[in-house]
Design a protein around this motif. Sequence first.
Motif, mmCIF file in Angstrom:
data_model
loop_
_atom_site.group_PDB
_atom_site.id
_atom_site.type_symbol
_atom_site.label_atom_id
_atom_site.label_comp_id
_atom_site.label_asym_id
_atom_site.label_seq_id
_atom_site.Cartn_x
_atom_site.Cartn_y
_atom_site.Cartn_z
ATOM 1 N N TYR A 1 -29.072 -23.115 -1.248
ATOM 2 C CA TYR A 1 -30.264 -23.217 -0.481
ATOM 3 C C TYR A 1 -30.265 -21.839 0.311
ATOM 4 N N LEU B 1 -37.983 -26.619 0.351
ATOM 5 C CA LEU B 1 -36.764 -26.221 0.401
ATOM 6 C C LEU B 1 -35.784 -27.348 1.179
ATOM 7 N N PHE C 1 -33.084 -30.110 -0.414
ATOM 8 C CA PHE C 1 -31.478 -29.882 -0.145
ATOM 9 C C PHE C 1 -31.101 -31.010 1.024
#
Length: 96
Positions: free
Chosen positions: A6, A89, A93
């Motif tokens: 990430y 994102l 994650f």
Amino acid sequence: MAYALYQIIVILLDVLWWIIIIQAIMSWLIAFNIINIGNDFVRTVLIALDRMTAPIYNPIRRVLPDLGALDLSPMVVLLAILIIRQAILPPLFGLV
């Protein structure tokens, strides 16, 4: 491991963000004749920035209508980076 991936993606998106911002500022400075593309350094930087961003801009330019001298593809890319970074994102994650 997922958090490291990430962070790498976020750093790459940040670098791309700044490349686009620098290219936009340089294009304005050239348009207002503040810097001259006759200078070898300026020309080299401009060509390098164009080669980095052209593969990203070209598909967007094919979709957007032609507005003459106004190019909205950098704004579309910056908006996409913002959406990817803040909306896609973190849930992907598990950081929400």
